[in-house]
Design a protein around this motif. Structure first.
Motif, PDB file in Angstrom:
ATOM      1  N   VAL A   1       0.818  -1.329   0.020  1.00  0.00           N
ATOM      2  CA  VAL A   1      -0.169  -0.103  -0.006  1.00  0.00           C
ATOM      3  C   VAL A   1       0.840   1.431  -0.116  1.00  0.00           C
ATOM      4  N   MET A   2       1.799   1.157   0.995  1.00  0.00           N
ATOM      5  CA  MET A   2       2.916   2.444   1.021  1.00  0.00           C
ATOM      6  C   MET A   2       3.477   2.837  -0.079  1.00  0.00           C
ATOM      7  N   SER A   3       3.818   1.812  -1.111  1.00  0.00           N
ATOM      8  CA  SER A   3       4.616   1.730  -2.294  1.00  0.00           C
ATOM      9  C   SER A   3       3.748   1.967  -3.703  1.00  0.00           C
ATOM     10  N   ASN A   4       2.333   2.113  -3.203  1.00  0.00           N
ATOM     11  CA  ASN A   4       1.523   2.230  -4.532  1.00  0.00           C
ATOM     12  C   ASN A   4       1.513   1.034  -5.599  1.00  0.00           C
ATOM     13  N   GLY A   5       1.908  -0.175  -4.923  1.00  0.00           N
ATOM     14  CA  GLY A   5       1.988  -1.238  -5.785  1.00  0.00           C
ATOM     15  C   GLY A   5       3.310  -1.705  -6.347  1.00  0.00           C
ATOM     16  N   MET A   6       4.476  -0.567  -6.101  1.00  0.00           N
ATOM     17  CA  MET A   6       5.451  -1.101  -6.664  1.00  0.00           C
ATOM     18  C   MET A   6       6.066  -2.556  -6.048  1.00  0.00           C
ATOM     19  N   PHE A   7       6.132  -2.602  -4.785  1.00  0.00           N
ATOM     20  CA  PHE A   7       6.400  -3.857  -4.170  1.00  0.00           C
ATOM     21  C   PHE A   7       5.044  -4.568  -3.875  1.00  0.00           C
ATOM     22  N   ARG A   8       4.778  -5.670  -4.093  1.00  0.00           N
ATOM     23  CA  ARG A   8       3.790  -6.506  -4.141  1.00  0.00           C
ATOM     24  C   ARG A   8       4.153  -7.529  -2.890  1.00  0.00           C
ATOM     25  N   SER A   9       2.899  -7.794  -2.141  1.00  0.00           N
ATOM     26  CA  SER A   9       3.031  -8.843  -1.109  1.00  0.00           C
ATOM     27  C   SER A   9       2.514 -10.087  -1.585  1.00  0.00           C
ATOM     28  N   PRO A  10       3.441 -11.033  -1.848  1.00  0.00           N
ATOM     29  CA  PRO A  10       3.041 -12.343  -2.397  1.00  0.00           C
ATOM     30  C   PRO A  10       2.206 -13.242  -1.803  1.00  0.00           C
ATOM     31  N   VAL A  11       1.203 -13.898  -2.538  1.00  0.00           N
ATOM     32  CA  VAL A  11       0.482 -14.998  -1.780  1.00  0.00           C
ATOM     33  C   VAL A  11       1.223 -16.318  -1.644  1.00  0.00           C
ATOM     34  N   HIS A  12       1.174 -16.723  -0.660  1.00  0.00           N
ATOM     35  CA  HIS A  12       1.984 -18.115  -0.513  1.00  0.00           C
ATOM     36  C   HIS A  12       1.448 -19.086   0.238  1.00  0.00           C
ATOM     37  N   ARG A  13       2.036 -20.471   0.153  1.00  0.00           N
ATOM     38  CA  ARG A  13       1.395 -21.360   1.162  1.00  0.00           C
ATOM     39  C   ARG A  13       2.405 -22.309   1.293  1.00  0.00           C
ATOM     40  N   VAL A  14       2.232 -23.379   2.277  1.00  0.00           N
ATOM     41  CA  VAL A  14       3.315 -24.509   2.469  1.00  0.00           C
ATOM     42  C   VAL A  14       2.503 -25.826   2.173  1.00  0.00           C
ATOM     43  N   VAL A  15       2.894 -26.424   1.284  1.00  0.00           N
ATOM     44  CA  VAL A  15       2.535 -28.036   1.186  1.00  0.00           C
ATOM     45  C   VAL A  15       3.438 -28.935   1.793  1.00  0.00           C
ATOM     46  N   ASN A  16       2.784 -29.907   2.222  1.00  0.00           N
ATOM     47  CA  ASN A  16       3.356 -30.978   3.129  1.00  0.00           C
ATOM     48  C   ASN A  16       3.990 -32.278   2.400  1.00  0.00           C
ATOM     49  N   SER A  17       4.875 -32.842   3.165  1.00  0.00           N
ATOM     50  CA  SER A  17       5.541 -33.979   2.622  1.00  0.00           C
ATOM     51  C   SER A  17       5.155 -35.188   3.435  1.00  0.00           C
ATOM     52  N   ALA A  18       5.124 -36.397   2.586  1.00  0.00           N
ATOM     53  CA  ALA A  18       4.848 -37.655   3.613  1.00  0.00           C
ATOM     54  C   ALA A  18       5.945 -38.328   4.220  1.00  0.00           C
ATOM     55  N   GLU A  19       7.068 -37.606   3.805  1.00  0.00           N
ATOM     56  CA  GLU A  19       8.565 -38.440   4.442  1.00  0.00           C
ATOM     57  C   GLU A  19       9.018 -37.186   5.475  1.00  0.00           C
ATOM     58  N   LYS A  20       9.106 -36.172   5.299  1.00  0.00           N
ATOM     59  CA  LYS A  20      10.210 -35.215   5.878  1.00  0.00           C
ATOM     60  C   LYS A  20       9.253 -33.910   6.743  1.00  0.00           C
ATOM     61  N   GLU A  21       9.882 -33.856   7.888  1.00  0.00           N
ATOM     62  CA  GLU A  21       9.320 -32.715   8.740  1.00  0.00           C
ATOM     63  C   GLU A  21       9.861 -31.427   8.011  1.00  0.00           C
ATOM     64  N   ARG A  22       9.419 -30.024   8.376  1.00  0.00           N
ATOM     65  CA  ARG A  22       9.650 -29.182   7.906  1.00  0.00           C
ATOM     66  C   ARG A  22       9.457 -27.964   9.104  1.00  0.00           C
ATOM     67  N   ILE A  23      10.558 -26.964   9.393  1.00  0.00           N
ATOM     68  CA  ILE A  23      10.569 -25.982  10.349  1.00  0.00           C
ATOM     69  C   ILE A  23      10.923 -24.921   9.653  1.00  0.00           C
ATOM     70  N   SER A  24      10.200 -23.796  10.146  1.00  0.00           N
ATOM     71  CA  SER A  24      10.604 -22.434   9.634  1.00  0.00           C
ATOM     72  C   SER A  24      10.293 -21.501  10.645  1.00  0.00           C
ATOM     73  N   LEU A  25      10.835 -20.279  10.711  1.00  0.00           N
ATOM     74  CA  LEU A  25      10.467 -19.027  11.610  1.00  0.00           C
ATOM     75  C   LEU A  25      10.241 -18.022  10.974  1.00  0.00           C
ATOM     76  N   ALA A  26       9.094 -17.193  11.034  1.00  0.00           N
ATOM     77  CA  ALA A  26       8.590 -15.995  10.526  1.00  0.00           C
ATOM     78  C   ALA A  26       8.489 -15.084  11.439  1.00  0.00           C
ATOM     79  N   MET A  27       9.526 -13.851  11.143  1.00  0.00           N
ATOM     80  CA  MET A  27       9.487 -12.413  11.796  1.00  0.00           C
ATOM     81  C   MET A  27       8.958 -11.595  11.160  1.00  0.00           C
ATOM     82  N   ARG A  28       7.628 -11.285  11.795  1.00  0.00           N
ATOM     83  CA  ARG A  28       6.800 -10.321  11.102  1.00  0.00           C
ATOM     84  C   ARG A  28       6.919  -9.014  11.715  1.00  0.00           C
ATOM     85  N   SER A  29       7.216  -7.760  10.999  1.00  0.00           N
ATOM     86  CA  SER A  29       7.270  -6.531  11.536  1.00  0.00           C
ATOM     87  C   SER A  29       6.045  -5.718  11.022  1.00  0.00           C
ATOM     88  N   GLY A  30       5.584  -4.778  12.061  1.00  0.00           N
ATOM     89  CA  GLY A  30       4.687  -4.036  11.630  1.00  0.00           C
ATOM     90  C   GLY A  30       3.205  -4.390  11.429  1.00  0.00           C
TER      91      GLY A  30
END
Length: 219
Positions: free
Chosen positions: A190-219
């Motif tokens: 919004v602040m950049s009037n659309g110059m920088f776009r906020s991506p739509v994203h998702r996470v899909v699962n695996s039948a074999e492997k675990e997954r770990i992540s850390l999201a640091m959200r500011s603002g």
């Protein structure tokens, strides 16, 4: 990053009873944003994400609820604090570069200043266990971040993150080392009037492997 990812794995691999000491449910019923758990259940027909998480307010420092910060492993709290401190510089440098790209050479603090002197930052650790039927569930459903910026720490070799572009889901390549990914939030779009776009994203699962992540959200 090594120490924090190692501590995260150790926390999530604990017995459920130990993790519930930091539950996001008050008295086992009332939902709150912070703590360990998963989605708020609003309906018996609701489809839940195939993931557990622990969600913590990490900045401002004097607003931390340390009662919900895991005590085991003992390295967790110090590793998280150190990561938060180092992320400040990463966010500042990225936001200043974005301001210059936007033509604000005389004010490369523009996006940094939008965070304010006491910016709110939340850390969300996500744990995706192996799923016997990954075709039936999502690790995290499609969404975009309603923040200024998100710094995402992904464990080495962790597949599953996908980004939507022009109606097609693209897999984000995994790395042989821990990786930092930057997500632009909706506020910055919004602040950049659309110059920088906020991506739509998702996470899909695996039948074999675990997954770990850390999201640091500011603002």
């Amino acid at each position: 990053m090594d120490e924090l990812m190692s501590a995260s794995k150790e926390f999530f691999r604990q017995p459920l009873q130990m993790k519930r000491e930091f539950s996001n449910l008050n008295d086992g019923e009332q939902f709150r944003a912070e703590g360990y758990g998963n989605d708020k259940v609003r309906s018996k027909d609701q489809i839940l994400d195939w993931s557990d998480w622990i969600y913590l307010k990490v900045e401002p420092e004097d607003e931390r609820n340390l009662a919900l910060w895991p005590k085991h492993p003992s390295s967790f709290r110090d590793a998280l604090h150190e990561f938060v401190v180092r992320c400040r510089r990463v966010k500042r440098d990225v936001l200043r570069a974005m301001a210059r790209i936007a033509g604000l050479d005389d004010d490369d603090q523009h996006f940094v200043d939008q965070l304010g002197g006491r910016a709110t930052v939340h850390a969300r650790f996500n744990y995706y266990p192996p799923c016997p039927r990954p075709d039936l569930v999502m690790g995290i459903k499609p969404h975009s971040d309603g923040t200024v910026i998100t710094v995402l720490l992904v464990a080495r070799g962790a597949d599953g993150l996908q980004v939507l572009r022009y109606g097609v889901w693209y897999s984000v390549p995994s790395s042989s080392t821990h990786a930092l990914l930057i997500n632009v939030g909706e506020s910055t779009e919004v602040m950049s009037n659309g110059m920088f776009r906020s991506p739509v994203h998702r996470v899909v699962n695996s039948a074999e492997k675990e997954r770990i992540s850390l999201a640091m959200r500011s603002g």
